[in-house]
Design a protein around this motif. Structure first.
Motif, PDB file in Angstrom:
ATOM      1  N   ASP A  63       0.793  -0.980  -0.104  1.00  0.00           N
ATOM      2  CA  ASP A  63      -0.046   0.168  -0.128  1.00  0.00           C
ATOM      3  C   ASP A  63       0.830   1.266  -0.168  1.00  0.00           C
ATOM      4  N   SER A  64       2.180   1.220   0.481  1.00  0.00           N
ATOM      5  CA  SER A  64       2.945   2.209   0.615  1.00  0.00           C
ATOM      6  C   SER A  64       4.102   2.154  -0.257  1.00  0.00           C
ATOM      7  N   LEU A  65       4.814   1.113  -0.582  1.00  0.00           N
ATOM      8  CA  LEU A  65       6.081   0.685  -1.172  1.00  0.00           C
ATOM      9  C   LEU A  65       5.616   0.132  -2.451  1.00  0.00           C
ATOM     10  N   GLY A  66       4.434  -0.188  -2.987  1.00  0.00           N
ATOM     11  CA  GLY A  66       4.137  -0.795  -4.036  1.00  0.00           C
ATOM     12  C   GLY A  66       4.220  -0.443  -5.342  1.00  0.00           C
ATOM     13  N   ALA A  67       5.300   0.360  -5.764  1.00  0.00           N
ATOM     14  CA  ALA A  67       5.468   0.750  -7.182  1.00  0.00           C
ATOM     15  C   ALA A  67       6.137  -0.296  -7.930  1.00  0.00           C
ATOM     16  N   ARG A  68       5.426  -0.444  -9.379  1.00  0.00           N
ATOM     17  CA  ARG A  68       6.016  -1.545 -10.088  1.00  0.00           C
ATOM     18  C   ARG A  68       7.343  -1.127 -10.676  1.00  0.00           C
ATOM     19  N   ARG A  69       7.582   0.129 -10.679  1.00  0.00           N
ATOM     20  CA  ARG A  69       8.701   0.568 -11.471  1.00  0.00           C
ATOM     21  C   ARG A  69       9.296   1.760 -10.706  1.00  0.00           C
TER      22      ARG A  69
END
Length: 351
Positions: A245-251
């Motif tokens: 929810d807070s660190l979930g960037a795919r790139r």
């Protein structure tokens, strides 16, 4: 691509002065974190000296996270330039960046439209609405919410902000390091959790200027920056972590990769189990309730106690687990957000 500079950090520091809460620092007990291994057979090595570890309590910031710094810098810069449209701002966010954008927009009395994945915690959605934002739930991942946000901006003329990939956002986050250095003379190392890389890029840019080491921490199954460093280019990764929810960037952002490729940067991974354990320990021993993503930074120092001692190269060829400070090293660990449901924390039975 705009390469973030120390000048950007200084401009942001001046721009948001008096508009955000100054950082609060709290030291860990001496000896709480193990230092690097000493060879008992090498008489030339000095006796171990405890490292000095400080928690940077940025979760006490407006809106509950460091994101308020970047949002304030972004909107204030556009206000100063006369480029804030009447329709207001829009952003796609897993929660914290949207909260910060909505808060900063409210401060400037302009509308904010926030696109949030349907997986965002209910506590963050409710708080968004409390800031007067128009909240739109779209898709299961951040990338889907971002696409909807971009479409909205192009059709309405709203000013599009970004959760992490914008120089004004990253520069605002970098003001953290300026404050920490003022409070901790002789700071050696700053430890930050990484999602898309806005906080990391800003902090690392300021840290490089001052000769401060940066430890970039990611969950092992949510490692956009670590994978990019390994590949030497931006890559998409699978997001499968309790911190999504807070660190979930795919790139990661190009700014973050550029910063990570500079000297003095360590990219390390931690397990979800250690993040959960560290988050619980912060509650048990300090009554601090932070997000899993915030606990990830401190987990790097505690996970290192469970892996073999070894030297960490500046740019690891393979993922490194945790970070072990050296003797006498002065370390600041950024606890970056607290928009979480404290009822998830285990309350130990009374003695």
């Amino acid at each position: 691509m705009h390469q973030l500079t120390y000048g950007d950090i200084k401009a942001a520091t001046d721009r948001i002065a008096g508009r955000v809460r100054p950082i609060t620092l709290s030291p860990l007990d001496p000896g709480a974190i193990r230092t690097a291994h000493r060879d008992p057979l090498d008489e030339r090595e000095p006796e171990p000296e405890p490292c000095e570890v400080w928690l940077a309590l940025e979760y006490m910031q407006h809106t509950g996270s460091f994101k308020a710094r970047g949002a304030q810098n972004f909107i204030q810069a556009h206000r100063d330039a006369g480029t804030l449209p009447d329709v207001g701002v829009t952003i796609a966010s897993g929660g914290n960046a949207g909260l910060a954008c909505a808060w900063a927009a409210q401060q400037q009395s302009i509308p904010a439209t926030v696109f949030v994945p349907t997986t965002a915690p209910a506590v963050k959605v409710a708080k968004l609405r409390s800031y007067g934002a128009d909240v739109r739930l779209v898709g299961a991942e951040y990338a889907e919410a971002l696409a909807a946000c971009e479409d909205f901006a192009s059709t309405t003329g709203a000013l599009a902000s970004h959760a992490y990939d914008h120089p004004l956002i990253a520069a605002g986050a970098g003001t953290l390091l300026e404050e920490i250095r003022t409070r901790i003379p002789g700071l050696d190392t700053v430890v930050v959790a990484v999602g898309g890389g806005g906080l990391f890029a800003g902090v690392a840019t300021a840290a490089q200027h001052h000769g401060v080491r940066v430890v970039a921490v990611e969950p092992e199954n949510c490692r956009a920056l670590n994978a990019a460093v390994e590949a030497g280019r931006l890559v998409d990764v699978t997001v499968d972590s309790i911190t999504a929810d807070s660190l979930g960037a795919r790139r990661a952002s190009a700014m973050a990769l550029h910063a990570a490729q500079q000297d003095g940067v360590h990219s390390v991974l931690v397990s979800d189990s250690e993040i959960v354990r560290t988050r619980q320990a912060l509650w048990d021993h300090r009554k601090v309730a932070v997000e899993h993503g915030a606990a990830a930074a401190l987990a790097a120092l505690t996970e290192s106690a469970h892996v073999p001692d070894r030297d960490l190269p500046t740019r690891p060829a393979a993922p490194s687990r945790g970070y072990r400070p050296g003797n006498g090293e002065k370390v600041a660990v950024v606890l970056c957000g607290a928009n979480t449901d404290p009822s998830q924390l285990v309350h130990p039975a009374a003695d």
